[in-house]
Design an enzyme around this catalytic site. Sequence first.
Site, PDB file in Angstrom:
ATOM      1  N   LYS A  66      36.876  58.655  46.448  1.00 42.35           N
ATOM      2  CA  LYS A  66      36.899  59.406  45.186  1.00 42.35           C
ATOM      3  C   LYS A  66      35.629  60.245  44.983  1.00 42.35           C
ATOM      4  CE  LYS A  66      39.933  56.177  42.767  1.00 42.35           C
ATOM      5  NZ  LYS A  66      40.151  55.368  41.570  1.00 42.35           N
ATOM      6  N   ASP A 102      42.071  58.244  35.814  1.00 44.51           N
ATOM      7  CA  ASP A 102      41.947  56.781  35.686  1.00 44.51           C
ATOM      8  C   ASP A 102      41.639  56.347  34.251  1.00 44.51           C
ATOM      9  OD1 ASP A 102      42.443  56.166  38.363  1.00 44.51           O
ATOM     10  OD2 ASP A 102      40.343  56.435  38.929  1.00 44.51           O
ATOM     11  N   ALA A 128      29.497  48.387  35.838  1.00 43.74           N
ATOM     12  CA  ALA A 128      28.895  49.722  35.734  1.00 43.74           C
ATOM     13  C   ALA A 128      29.103  50.493  37.037  1.00 43.74           C
ATOM     14  CB  ALA A 128      27.404  49.598  35.408  1.00 43.74           C
ATOM     15  N   GLY A 130      32.172  52.519  39.680  1.00 40.46           N
ATOM     16  CA  GLY A 130      33.061  53.670  39.555  1.00 40.46           C
ATOM     17  C   GLY A 130      34.143  53.461  38.517  1.00 40.46           C
ATOM     18  N   ARG A 152      25.905  43.042  35.752  1.00 37.61           N
ATOM     19  CA  ARG A 152      25.029  42.112  36.474  1.00 37.61           C
ATOM     20  C   ARG A 152      23.689  42.784  36.786  1.00 37.61           C
ATOM     21  NH1 ARG A 152      27.637  40.078  41.937  1.00 37.61           N
ATOM     22  NH2 ARG A 152      27.421  42.295  42.364  1.00 37.61           N
ATOM     23  N   MET A 221      40.955  45.374  34.470  1.00 40.74           N
ATOM     24  CA  MET A 221      41.441  46.542  35.219  1.00 40.74           C
ATOM     25  C   MET A 221      42.119  46.133  36.531  1.00 40.74           C
ATOM     26  SD  MET A 221      38.829  49.655  34.811  1.00 40.74           S
ATOM     27  CE  MET A 221      37.669  49.796  33.503  1.00 40.74           C
ATOM     28  N   GLY A 245      45.747  45.349  34.822  1.00 42.54           N
ATOM     29  CA  GLY A 245      45.628  46.780  35.098  1.00 42.54           C
ATOM     30  C   GLY A 245      46.855  47.456  35.692  1.00 42.54           C
TER      31      GLY A 245
END
Length: 276
Positions: A66, A102, A128, A130, A152, A221, A245
């Site tokens: 991506k 997305d 945090a 993609g 994390r 997700m 998801g």
Amino acid sequence: MDRYAVIGNPISHSKSPLIHACFAEQTSQNMVYERIEGGIDTFEDQVIRFFSVSSNKGLNVTVPFKERAFAMCDELSARAQTAEAVNTLFMRGSSLVGDNTDGCGIVTDLIENHGVTLSGQRILLLGAGGAVKGVLQPLMEQSPSALVISNRTFSKAEALAGRYNAMAEELNLSGRAEASPLEQLNTSFDVVINGTSASLSGELPNIPADVFVATTAVYDMMYGDSETVFNRWARSQGAGKTMDGLGMLVEQAAEAFRLWRELKPETNTCIKLLRP
Ligand code: ATR
């Protein structure tokens, strides 16, 4: 016949051909949608070759390409720019155009399929990477009353909160995001979205159970044949509603289909078809 495909590596598991076949049948579109295994050394060449055939109209891009798709586009939608990743490609004249559906997929699934309100709500975003970067702009458009990004590796959460706030300021929106270390979360949320990949290894992000109350709507997700580890845990800690998801997958495909065919397919039939 117009041809579309999803390109990724690995790709054999992709459900996208099934989803787009479902949409094409429902809307009587004369098109085929295939899988292409992208080569780590050949991805860009494969994309260029694909679009050199005039009947080849669009590509979906999946892991791990991506960001590379993003880098090769001539034109980018605002949401692709925010995500710094592209999952939908098509040609406009001689320009390669990239979009990212997305984030719109998860927002549509939450609001339209599950009846979850996002505007004015307190939202916790876990992760945090993609997946989370892709949902920032569509979430912002819903104007949550609070958005906490927790990861994390704290510095990555801080960077994304900073990016969200810069965008909000630019758009004159009042809501701001804040970053928090996972273990320091100490209040409950209306909506908790798990965008970490912890479930892939059967792990749970290290968050206190205080984030869940009976009115919390939890969205993982990830999805699988059985309930995700995260959702099972959230329910056992008192979350009133859990969602996976699968609907996001179908809704991001529906938005790509709309961009390509200028038709918005109905998605519930397809979600039911895919649900094990
Ligand atoms: P994706 O594109 O699917 O988001 P990614 O960019 O590799 O994948 O990001 C994975 C995310 O899951 C990261 O936020 C990662 O946290 P780190 O930034 O600290 O690596 C998070 N993640 C993965 N395994 C995790 C675990 N066991 N506990 C908590 N967070 C985890």
